[in-house]
Design a protein around this motif. Structure first.
Motif, PDB file in Angstrom:
ATOM      1  N   TRP A   1     -13.200 -56.995 107.845  1.00  0.00           N
ATOM      2  CA  TRP A   1     -14.330 -57.865 107.502  1.00  0.00           C
ATOM      3  C   TRP A   1     -13.966 -59.319 107.775  1.00  0.00           C
ATOM      4  CZ3 TRP A   1     -19.091 -56.216 106.442  1.00  0.00           C
ATOM      5  CH2 TRP A   1     -19.277 -54.941 105.911  1.00  0.00           C
TER       6      TRP A   1
ATOM      7  N   ASN B   1     -16.155 -63.560 108.004  1.00  0.00           N
ATOM      8  CA  ASN B   1     -17.413 -64.296 107.827  1.00  0.00           C
ATOM      9  C   ASN B   1     -18.097 -63.943 106.506  1.00  0.00           C
ATOM     10  OD1 ASN B   1     -19.542 -66.027 108.522  1.00  0.00           O
ATOM     11  ND2 ASN B   1     -20.640 -64.424 109.633  1.00  0.00           N
TER      12      ASN B   1
ATOM     13  N   LYS C   1     -20.108 -60.740 106.477  1.00  0.00           N
ATOM     14  CA  LYS C   1     -21.257 -60.652 107.383  1.00  0.00           C
ATOM     15  C   LYS C   1     -20.865 -60.172 108.783  1.00  0.00           C
ATOM     16  CE  LYS C   1     -23.890 -64.288 105.029  1.00  0.00           C
ATOM     17  NZ  LYS C   1     -24.555 -65.611 105.177  1.00  0.00           N
ATOM     18  N   THR C   2     -19.569 -60.019 109.021  1.00  0.00           N
ATOM     19  CA  THR C   2     -19.092 -59.522 110.311  1.00  0.00           C
ATOM     20  C   THR C   2     -18.066 -58.423 110.058  1.00  0.00           C
ATOM     21  OG1 THR C   2     -19.439 -61.648 111.414  1.00  0.00           O
ATOM     22  CG2 THR C   2     -17.912 -60.111 112.455  1.00  0.00           C
TER      23      THR C   2
ATOM     24  N   ASP D   1     -28.986 -54.698 107.506  1.00  0.00           N
ATOM     25  CA  ASP D   1     -29.475 -55.971 108.040  1.00  0.00           C
ATOM     26  C   ASP D   1     -28.642 -56.338 109.269  1.00  0.00           C
ATOM     27  OD1 ASP D   1     -30.695 -58.373 108.437  1.00  0.00           O
ATOM     28  OD2 ASP D   1     -29.857 -59.354 106.662  1.00  0.00           O
TER      29      ASP D   1
ATOM     30  N   ASP E   1     -22.504 -57.714 113.512  1.00  0.00           N
ATOM     31  CA  ASP E   1     -22.888 -58.839 112.661  1.00  0.00           C
ATOM     32  C   ASP E   1     -24.089 -58.464 111.802  1.00  0.00           C
ATOM     33  OD1 ASP E   1     -20.945 -60.694 113.653  1.00  0.00           O
ATOM     34  OD2 ASP E   1     -22.154 -60.857 115.484  1.00  0.00           O
ATOM     35  N   PHE E   2     -24.079 -58.962 110.576  1.00  0.00           N
ATOM     36  CA  PHE E   2     -25.147 -58.684 109.620  1.00  0.00           C
ATOM     37  C   PHE E   2     -25.731 -59.992 109.106  1.00  0.00           C
ATOM     38  CE2 PHE E   2     -22.119 -55.217 109.575  1.00  0.00           C
ATOM     39  CZ  PHE E   2     -22.938 -54.107 109.721  1.00  0.00           C
TER      40      PHE E   2
ATOM     41  N   GLU F   1     -26.591 -60.535 106.082  1.00  0.00           N
ATOM     42  CA  GLU F   1     -26.229 -60.743 104.679  1.00  0.00           C
ATOM     43  C   GLU F   1     -24.853 -60.145 104.425  1.00  0.00           C
ATOM     44  OE1 GLU F   1     -29.099 -58.671 102.351  1.00  0.00           O
ATOM     45  OE2 GLU F   1     -28.533 -56.705 103.117  1.00  0.00           O
ATOM     46  N   THR F   2     -24.230 -60.539 103.332  1.00  0.00           N
ATOM     47  CA  THR F   2     -22.945 -59.963 102.943  1.00  0.00           C
ATOM     48  C   THR F   2     -23.110 -58.464 102.750  1.00  0.00           C
ATOM     49  OG1 THR F   2     -22.235 -62.015 101.889  1.00  0.00           O
ATOM     50  CG2 THR F   2     -21.130 -59.988 101.192  1.00  0.00           C
ATOM     51  N   SER F   3     -22.266 -57.678 103.412  1.00  0.00           N
ATOM     52  CA  SER F   3     -22.503 -56.230 103.478  1.00  0.00           C
ATOM     53  C   SER F   3     -21.294 -55.397 103.088  1.00  0.00           C
ATOM     54  CB  SER F   3     -22.964 -55.858 104.894  1.00  0.00           C
ATOM     55  OG  SER F   3     -24.183 -56.494 105.219  1.00  0.00           O
TER      56      SER F   3
END
Length: 543
Positions: free
Chosen positions: A95, A97, A100-101, A142, A157-158, A160-162
């Motif tokens: 993980w 970012n 988010k990535t 997302d 890439d997303f 939002e925090t995923s």
């Protein structure tokens, strides 16, 4: 009743009678030194006939084995051991970012069954397809975009925090070959001649039977051992006969009297394993001002005899849950420390006192308990609950309705009390999010997608957000422990029993099945990708 409950939401009604199949399991002899390993005859879903659909993007109408046996996931998550995962098509993930990535390093040397190499292009294409076609994005990820960094490395890439969606991303998404799907409309394409990386390949298909054969170029050397899988179309009634007559080697069915119908005095060969796959709870509608009182819920909780419900309504196939709702055994790290040894007890006198303390007039303690009529065990459980609550002066009218009507009424909050199951995920966060997240609530009259009792609690939301904001396992466990404390002390729902994952299997041909002693995967043939994990662990009987 034809469990599991979660499949019923998307299962198709079987209308065509099953045909007898020559050469099914009953006609196969155990592996006693023969050179050719025997096939396995499998019942995964109740179906009178099959549609030729092997598209892993599809939610309905897709045949068992599409994900797992043919199209593999990037990682495997064992729901019976919360927090445990294994590399699969991906060897590692990282993980960045702020969640988010997500970057995957892929396993090298893997090939599709048509001989073409599996690469990062296939993974990027799979997630880009879900981004471009929201109807195929089953987990509502997302997805902002993808980037191929190398043949064996891909970045997703997303928006939002995923962190909390790693299971949905890596453990619940079957990867498709770009060179096949890019030529098709993925929304309508049924993938009748599937090309996968998995341990099996489709070898034949008809509406009444499809077969798979082992993938000779599978990336795990020497596996699988089982050469052929056969999937006859069995209706719910026919599968009972198939088990009784020894035609089926592996099934996932509810059997009313399993020792008589299936075991038949051969417990060493005709085995079953029913681990928990979900939590069945009594839902109190918290928009009802009486049920919103903690004292009332505490009184109901103390009056319900869960041991009797399990023994009578569930035929002893399951157990009462831990009051936190955490799956046990396996979820020990997620139990709230102050309640790790908590158990349900019946205390009628204490329950009566709590009702007095609540200030509710006795004539107001009257509720309707809504249940789906087809789920006969739940109907029986509702009757037992009605009898238990009568002992403390609470009047309950049980009301059975059609399945679709029950789904609608519970979703819209048009009930006093109801019984409903919540599926487990790879950690207790997933079921607790479904039960407790305020964002899932809707005004009465509008369908909700979770939190059907309409629990609104700032602390619950904060803890769910804390879990989702980190990838640190210890911090996630602490958040779940505090959520479990809320479940025990505030009773947003009243857990009744664990929902079993049905699995019957015979050891005459192959051994190495999951068990209570070795729960390496859910043993149910209808659970993906667990079924592939099971098949990869099987060995010929006698070895």
């Amino acid at each position: 009743m034809t469990p599991p409950r979660y499949r019923l939401l998307v299962a198709l009604t079987a209308l065509v009678p099953v045909v007898a199949l020559a050469g099914c399991g009953g006609a196969q002899s155990p592996n006693t030194g023969s050179k050719t390993a025997p096939p396995l005859v499998i019942h995964a879903v109740d179906a009178g006939s099959y549609q030729e659909n092997f598209n892993p993007f599809h939610l309905e109408g897709v045949n068992f084995g599409t994900t797992g046996l043919i199209h593999e996931t990037l990682e495997y998550f064992n729901k019976l051991k919360p927090g445990e995962s294994k590399p699969w098509l991906a060897t590692e993930h990282q993980w960045s970012n702020d969640g988010k990535t997500l970057t995957f390093t892929l396993r090298q040397g893997v090939k599709w069954t048509d001989g073409k190499p599996f690469t990062a292009d296939d993974v990027a294409f799979t997630f880009d397809t879900m981004r471009k076609h929201p109807s195929l994005n089953r987990s509502a990820l997302d997805i902002a975009g993808t980037k191929v960094l190398a043949p064996d490395k891909v970045e997703i890439d997303f928006g939002e925090t995923s962190y909390a969606k790693l299971f949905n991303i890596a453990g619940n998404t079957g990867i498709v070959p770009k060179h096949v799907f890019e030529k098709q409309d993925p929304v309508t394409f049924t993938n009748p001649k599937p090309v996968g990386t998995g341990p099996y390949m489709l070898s034949s298909f008809s509406a009444q039977l499809y077969e798979m054969k082992k993938n000779p170029g599978y990336w795990q050397p020497g596996k699988p051992v089982v050469p052929t899988l056969r999937f006859p179309a069995y209706t719910a009634n026919a599968v009972q006969t198939g088990l009784q007559q020894g035609e089926i080697d592996w099934a996932g069915a509810f059997v009313p009297d399993i020792d008589k119908i299936y075991v038949q005095g051969q417990p060493d060969q005709n085995k079953y394993f029913f681990p928990p796959e979900g939590l069945v709870s009594l839902l109190p509608n918290l928009t009802n001002p009486i049920l919103a009182k903690p004292e009332v819920r505490q009184a109901l909780n103390l009056a319900i005899d869960r041991d009797k419900i399990v023994k009578v309504a569930e035929r002893g196939y399951t157990t009462p849950p831990h009051p936190s709702g955490v799956v046990m055994p396996g979820g020990e790290a997620y139990l709230p420390p102050e309640h790790k040894d908590a158990k349900y007890t019946v205390d009628i006198e204490r329950a009566k006192q709590l009702l007095k303390d609540s200030g509710v007039q006795p004539d107001k303690l009257s509720f309707t308990l809504l249940v789906p009529s087809p789920f006969t065990d739940w109907v029986n459980a509702a009757q037992l609950i009605r009898e238990d609550l009568a002992k403390i002066g609470v009047k309950v009218e049980t009301r059975g309705v059609a399945f679709a009507d029950w789904v609608s009424k519970v979703g819209k909050g048009s009930f006093d009390l109801s019984i409903r199951a919540t599926p487990f995920g790879p950690t207790p966060y997933f079921s607790m999010r479904s039960l407790l997240l305020s964002d899932l609530t809707q005004p009465v009259g509008t369908s909700a997608t979770g939190n059907y009792q309409r629990w609104k609690d700032g602390e619950s939301d904060r803890l769910l957000a804390e879990y989702a904001a980190t990838e640190d396992e210890a911090e996630q466990q602490q958040a779940v422990q505090k959520l479990g404390k809320i479940m025990v002390e505030k009773l947003p729902v009243l857990p009744l029993f664990y929902s079993p994952a049905w699995a019957q299997y015979r050891t005459g041909k192959y051994v190495g099945w999951p068990s209570k002693e070795n729960p390496y995967a859910l043993a149910s043939p209808y659970v993906s990708p667990d079924a592939a994990i099971v098949l990869l662990n099987l060995k010929p009987a006698g070895t």
